[in-house]
Design a protein around this motif. Structure first.
Motif, mmCIF file in Angstrom:
data_model
loop_
_atom_site.group_PDB
_atom_site.id
_atom_site.type_symbol
_atom_site.label_atom_id
_atom_site.label_comp_id
_atom_site.label_asym_id
_atom_site.label_seq_id
_atom_site.Cartn_x
_atom_site.Cartn_y
_atom_site.Cartn_z
ATOM 1 N N PHE A 157 51.787 28.943 52.409
ATOM 2 C CA PHE A 157 51.456 27.922 53.409
ATOM 3 C C PHE A 157 52.598 26.984 53.747
ATOM 4 C CE2 PHE A 157 47.405 28.701 51.026
ATOM 5 C CZ PHE A 157 46.917 29.599 51.952
ATOM 6 N N VAL A 158 53.694 27.087 53.026
ATOM 7 C CA VAL A 158 54.845 26.236 53.326
ATOM 8 C C VAL A 158 56.044 27.098 53.705
ATOM 9 C CG1 VAL A 158 56.415 24.465 52.477
ATOM 10 C CG2 VAL A 158 54.007 24.424 51.770
ATOM 11 N N LEU A 159 56.465 27.949 52.786
ATOM 12 C CA LEU A 159 57.676 28.733 53.035
ATOM 13 C C LEU A 159 57.514 29.679 54.229
ATOM 14 C CD1 LEU A 159 58.868 29.638 49.413
ATOM 15 C CD2 LEU A 159 59.649 27.796 50.911
ATOM 16 N N ASP B 292 58.352 36.181 71.375
ATOM 17 C CA ASP B 292 58.058 35.066 70.470
ATOM 18 C C ASP B 292 57.355 35.611 69.233
ATOM 19 O OD1 ASP B 292 58.018 32.463 69.591
ATOM 20 O OD2 ASP B 292 57.042 31.670 71.383
ATOM 21 N N SER B 293 57.374 34.828 68.164
ATOM 22 C CA SER B 293 56.681 35.251 66.943
ATOM 23 C C SER B 293 56.302 34.039 66.113
ATOM 24 C CB SER B 293 57.553 36.208 66.121
ATOM 25 O OG SER B 293 58.704 35.546 65.629
ATOM 26 N N TRP B 294 55.280 34.210 65.301
ATOM 27 C CA TRP B 294 54.795 33.199 64.375
ATOM 28 C C TRP B 294 54.538 33.885 63.036
ATOM 29 C CZ3 TRP B 294 53.609 33.869 69.342
ATOM 30 C CH2 TRP B 294 53.698 32.789 70.217
ATOM 31 N N GLN B 295 54.906 33.231 61.953
ATOM 32 C CA GLN B 295 54.694 33.814 60.629
ATOM 33 C C GLN B 295 53.915 32.837 59.754
ATOM 34 O OE1 GLN B 295 58.090 36.044 58.903
ATOM 35 N NE2 GLN B 295 59.270 35.223 60.617
ATOM 36 N N SER B 296 52.954 33.377 59.039
ATOM 37 C CA SER B 296 52.161 32.576 58.109
ATOM 38 C C SER B 296 51.505 33.523 57.128
ATOM 39 C CB SER B 296 51.093 31.757 58.859
ATOM 40 O OG SER B 296 50.083 32.612 59.362
ATOM 41 N N SER B 297 50.692 32.976 56.238
ATOM 42 C CA SER B 297 49.975 33.814 55.279
ATOM 43 C C SER B 297 48.965 34.729 55.963
ATOM 44 C CB SER B 297 49.268 32.940 54.245
ATOM 45 O OG SER B 297 48.413 32.024 54.892
ATOM 46 N N ASP B 298 48.596 34.423 57.213
ATOM 47 C CA ASP B 298 47.689 35.290 57.965
ATOM 48 C C ASP B 298 48.371 36.544 58.462
ATOM 49 O OD1 ASP B 298 45.458 33.587 57.758
ATOM 50 O OD2 ASP B 298 46.184 32.364 59.404
ATOM 51 N N GLY B 299 49.703 36.546 58.489
ATOM 52 C CA GLY B 299 50.439 37.692 59.002
ATOM 53 C C GLY B 299 51.449 37.269 60.046
ATOM 54 N N VAL B 300 52.116 38.254 60.622
ATOM 55 C CA VAL B 300 53.126 38.027 61.651
ATOM 56 C C VAL B 300 52.491 38.287 63.010
ATOM 57 C CG1 VAL B 300 55.375 38.701 62.572
ATOM 58 C CG2 VAL B 300 54.996 38.685 60.098
ATOM 59 N N VAL B 301 52.363 37.246 63.801
ATOM 60 C CA VAL B 301 51.856 37.360 65.169
ATOM 61 C C VAL B 301 53.057 37.381 66.102
ATOM 62 C CG1 VAL B 301 50.486 36.275 66.988
ATOM 63 C CG2 VAL B 301 49.723 36.172 64.600
ATOM 64 N N SER B 302 53.110 38.359 66.998
ATOM 65 C CA SER B 302 54.261 38.474 67.890
ATOM 66 C C SER B 302 53.810 38.754 69.314
ATOM 67 C CB SER B 302 55.202 39.588 67.409
ATOM 68 O OG SER B 302 54.509 40.818 67.325
ATOM 69 N N ILE B 303 54.656 38.356 70.248
ATOM 70 C CA ILE B 303 54.460 38.647 71.663
ATOM 71 C C ILE B 303 55.595 39.562 72.093
ATOM 72 C CG2 ILE B 303 54.268 37.722 73.992
ATOM 73 C CD1 ILE B 303 51.948 36.912 72.229
ATOM 74 N N ASN C 238 37.226 34.473 55.178
ATOM 75 C CA ASN C 238 38.350 35.262 54.697
ATOM 76 C C ASN C 238 39.685 34.651 55.081
ATOM 77 O OD1 ASN C 238 37.058 37.435 53.348
ATOM 78 N ND2 ASN C 238 36.385 38.203 55.322
ATOM 79 N N ALA C 239 39.666 33.456 55.620
ATOM 80 C CA ALA C 239 40.912 32.787 55.968
ATOM 81 C C ALA C 239 41.735 32.537 54.715
ATOM 82 C CB ALA C 239 40.616 31.470 56.679
ATOM 83 N N ALA C 240 43.047 32.460 54.899
ATOM 84 C CA ALA C 240 43.957 32.334 53.766
ATOM 85 C C ALA C 240 43.719 31.053 52.976
ATOM 86 C CB ALA C 240 45.406 32.387 54.264
ATOM 87 N N TYR C 241 43.312 29.981 53.645
ATOM 88 C CA TYR C 241 43.082 28.728 52.928
ATOM 89 C C TYR C 241 41.915 28.860 51.953
ATOM 90 C CZ TYR C 241 46.386 26.147 55.822
ATOM 91 O OH TYR C 241 47.531 25.706 56.426
#
Length: 843
Positions: A411-413, A479-490, A47-50
């Motif tokens: 996957f880019v923007l 901190d935070s990370w954004q991708s097609s998987d969603g927004v991961v934050s600390i 189910n990964a975005a790729y």
């Protein structure tokens, strides 16, 4: 040159209405196909975005090729309506090849991994190629249906633009109906297989009716110009306002790329405030498709206007830029600063709230951008090409854009710019496209009119972005990370550090270290010699890291959301026991099911994480097929442990999962990780038949749990965490519906039951509901449990001590001092010294 040919009678109004109905139903069946293709391929690809992107890419590539080749060939079809019918029949028949093709893939996937290696750079192209092979025939034929029908209805340019926009609109609205039926009714009531074959039957019937409709038309002898010249007819549609070839191609490509990119980003945006179930995403898709259909009807009106085509295109692109650019601001205001939508509402109220939000945010821009593609039927360059070929070119470049846009956005923007800036980029591209189309017509003339799109672009750039997360006053984003998987934050809250996914889903925190460690200790504690261990879901890494306290040789942690890995490594390493440095440990960015399908390795212990039951996709991790695949990957005497968040489950959900688990594993016991009455986590332990808990194993392994501080002369007290044997509630499970890949009971029922629990109309398994379940499972602490028969009585008694301790903590929390004192005394009678001597009831 004129020539006499045998053809069908001119298309009458009633005939066209019947054709619209057929194309409407074709959209419905086509969308059902697409939804099920996405679901089934997601299970075996991961189910990964790729993997999802590979499936979508293969589908749109097939549409593009079908549009190109069948559009070019359509002028040669003497009976295009019959050919359309045959193509729909072909879609139905080739769709039947999907099921055996998928079975073939599952059968040989592990061999492919062994041969090609586990590199993402190799696997992703392989998955794309295979999905293309599965989908190329039906999607190729689907891509050709609109061009072939256009050849039938478009005897001249006027007919093509008027009738073509109408056909596009009804087909897209039909697709919206397909999304609604599939997402809210068909799969829930009848399952995936029945729904799929229903779509096959519907598509077959459409094709058959089209052939019959063609046969009912009366052949006539007419003299007409060849189709290569007739398409240029229509006085009101000629002139310099037509797009040039380059403009036509770029606008066609961009309309597909930007529209699908916007949908990708909006879906990510809505994930920040929604339950994120299959229903939430289905609602967004329904509104998006409905709006595209409305855009088709808007273009149907616009083609009748006297305004130049270039002006209409510039106007549509400019308005789309504005609406998309302000959509994050409107979304932020409508959700009161990213507040969870309708948290305590009933299910129907929740669905209506999400629908209204989608109507407010998604509908206006999508109606406008949805008008661009069909309006190109009028704005296409003046040419002597036949209608089918013009539409084929349009479908080709639009589908190529749909092929490329979501991948670039997802996957880019998102990775580079983040969610809000990515939405801005899509809006700005619409504005730039408007400026380019305008300038290509007027050059340096009428420069004043350029101010509108230029101001739009400037305004979007200056518009302030909404916050990324909704934070309370005592919370700080680290901190935070954004991708097609969603927004991961600390997020730091006082001294606690939390990892979150999409605003509201807590994946773990530093205050829950002991509970997260116990999720590894419990299953490893009961295996005689756990050497190879796999964790399906890593989160903070604390659980997988706890396995390294044991005498293991290999620990594999599989994590679906790729950005969770750097987040855990950067902020939770102090509690992860060297997981990210120890040579025995490896981290795999993959879907848990896909990992098990692709590996041939045997594990002693496999641990399934606490998967949110209503989250889209996670229901498959509680399915019969997944549990069966996990069983295949266990070595002799292996243990499969599936943790359950009871505070997120209603009793109906729990019984469904438990019954499904018991259908795979002949021996199932239940254990606890904590003694909480409000956030209890328990585990289903699946083992081979006839297994017994071994005293020597417990004594040997308890040292790894207590850090080597266990006194071998004292009781190890492992029974504190034992809840009971699943056989004790066998009667209750005997008639429970199982959760399978076909009948997705958890994925479709958990969201409804959860929302009802939020509204107070159902119960999560907390408090009294939890206590009742524990009593039911324990069977009144029977000492005849065959699983415990190998233990001495002094050890078995700690099962009852654990139950009393749970009850004692409840009484303390409820300030029931008298009951707490009585329970305390019972504990002291069974296990003197278990609680500190100075503990008093009510403290």
């Amino acid at each position: 040159m004129n020539k006499e040919i045998r053809t069908k009678a001119p298309l009458c109004a009633d005939h066209f209405i019947l054709l619209c109905i057929l194309f409407f139903l074709s959209g419905t069946a086509g969308l059902i196909f697409q939804v099920i293709w996405m679901y089934r391929l997601g299970l075996v690809f991961g189910n990964a975005a790729y993997a999802t992107a590979a499936t979508l890419s293969a589908f749109f590539l097939g549409l593009a090729l079908g549009g190109w080749f069948l559009g070019r060939a359509s002028a040669k079809f003497r009976r295009p309506l019959k050919m359309y019918g045959l193509m729909e029949l072909g879609v139905a028949l080739t769709a039947l090849l999907f099921v055996p093709g998928l079975e073939f893939y599952e059968m040989y996937y592990a061999e492919s991994i062994s041969f090609l290696g586990n590199s993402k750079g190799i696997l992703l192209p392989m998955k794309f190629i295979f999905s293309a092979l599965l989908l190329i025939l039906p999607s190729f034929l689907m891509g050709g249906t609109f061009p072939v029908l256009s050849q039938y209805i478009g005897k001249n340019r006027t007919q093509l633009s008027k009738r073509g926009t109408a056909l596009y609109a009804v087909n897209t609205v039909g697709a919206a109906l397909g999304a609604l039926l599939t997402g809210f009714y068909l799969i829930l009531e009848y399952g995936v297989s029945f729904t799929y074959y229903l779509a096959v039957a519907l598509m077959f019937s459409i094709g058959l009716l089209a052939v019959v409709l063609d046969s009912l038309s009366t052949p006539t002898t007419v003299v007409r110009k060849t189709s290569r010249t007739s398409i240029a007819q229509g006085k009101s549609f000629g002139g310099p306002s037509k797009l040039g070839n380059l403009q036509f191609i770029i606008v066609a490509f961009s309309s597909g790329a930007l529209a699908l990119s916007a949908e990708t980003l909006w879906t990510q945006m809505f994930a920040q405030v929604l339950q994120n179930s299959v229903y939430s995403f289905a609602l967004i898709l329904v509104v998006f498709l409905l709006a595209l259909g409305m855009g088709g009807f808007l273009s149907h009106l616009l083609v009748r206007s006297r305004m130049g085509s270039n002006r209409v295109i510039v106007l549509l692109l400019s308005i789309a830029a504005v609406f998309i650019g302000i959509s994050p601001t409107i979304f932020n205001l409508a959700t009161n600063g990213l507040e969870y939508v309708a948290m305590g509402a009933s299910w129907n109220t929740y669905v209506w709230a999400v629908f209204k939000l989608a109507l407010l945010v998604v509908l206006p821009p999508t109606v406008v951008l949805g008008a661009v593609f069909p309006f190109l039927l009028k704005a296409a360059p003046v040419t002597n090409r036949p209608a089918g070929r013009i539409v084929g070119v349009l479908v080709f470049f639009n589908s190529l854009g749909s092929f490329a846009g979501p991948a670039i956005a997802g996957f880019v923007l998102l990775d580079i710019l983040g969610l809000w800036n990515s939405v801005k980029v899509i809006a700005i591209f619409y504005g730039i496209l408007a400026v380019w189309v305008f300038f290509s017509f007027y050059g340096e003339k009428k420069n004043v009119r350029l101010l509108l799109p230029i101001l739009i672009v400037s305004g979007i750039l200056l518009l302030k972005n909404p916050p990324l997360l909704r934070l309370e006053t005592d919370e700080k984003l680290l901190d935070s990370w954004q991708s097609s998987d969603g927004v991961v934050s600390i997020v730091r809250k006082s001294k606690n550090i939390q990892m979150r996914l999409d605003n509201f889903y807590v994946l773990g925190d530093s205050e829950s270290v002991l509970v997260e460690q116990m999720q590894a200790h419990v299953p490893l504690m009961i295996h005689p010699a756990p050497k190879k261990v796999a964790f399906l879901g890593m989160g903070t890494g604390i659980t997988a890291g706890a396995a390294l306290y044991h005498d293991v040789e290999k620990v594999v942690a599989v994590e679906l959301v790729s950005n969770v890995i750097p987040a855990a490594q950067g902020y939770f390493s102090p509690w992860a026991n060297g997981l990210f440095q120890d040579s025995r440990a490896s981290i795999v960015a993959d879907d848990g099911r896909n990992f098990l399908l692709g590996t041939k390795e045997q594990f002693d212990v496999i641990v399934g994480d606490l998967f949110t039951p209503w989250h889209a996709g996670t229901g498959s991790l509680y399915s019969l097929e997944h549990f069966g695949q996990a069983k295949k990957r266990l070595g002799a005497g292996g243990v499969f442990a599936q943790w359950l968040p009871l505070y997120q489950l209603t009793p109906e959900n729990f019984y469904t999962i438990a019954a499904t688990f018991a259908a795979v594993f002949p021996h199932v016991t239940l254990w606890r990780a904590d003694f909480s009455a409000t956030r209890a986590s328990i585990v289903l332990i699946g083992q081979e038949a006839g297994v017994q808990l071994d005293e020597d194993t417990l004594r040997r392994n308890i040292v790894h749990v207590t850090g080597g501080q266990d006194n071998q002369d004292k009781s190890h007290m492992a029974g504190l965490f034992y809840l009971g044997n699943l056989n004790n509630i066998g009667n209750r499970l005997s008639h429970v519906e199982l959760n399978t890949d076909d009948r997705r009971a958890i994925e479709f029922k958990a969201p409804i039951l959860s929302q009802q629990a939020n509204a107070g109309r159902a119960n999560y398994i907390v408090g009294k509901e939890l206590a009742n379940l524990f009593v039911e499972i324990s069977d009144n602490f029977s000492r005849n449990d065959p699983y415990l028969s190998g233990l001495p009585i002094d050890e078995i008694k700690f099962v009852e001590v654990g139950a009393l301790y749970f009850r004692y903590l409840q009484y303390i929390d409820q300030r029931k001092d008298v009951m707490a004192k009585k329970t305390y005394d019972k504990i002291q009678t069974l296990a003197p010294g278990f609680l500190k001597k100075d503990i008093k009831a009510g403290e």
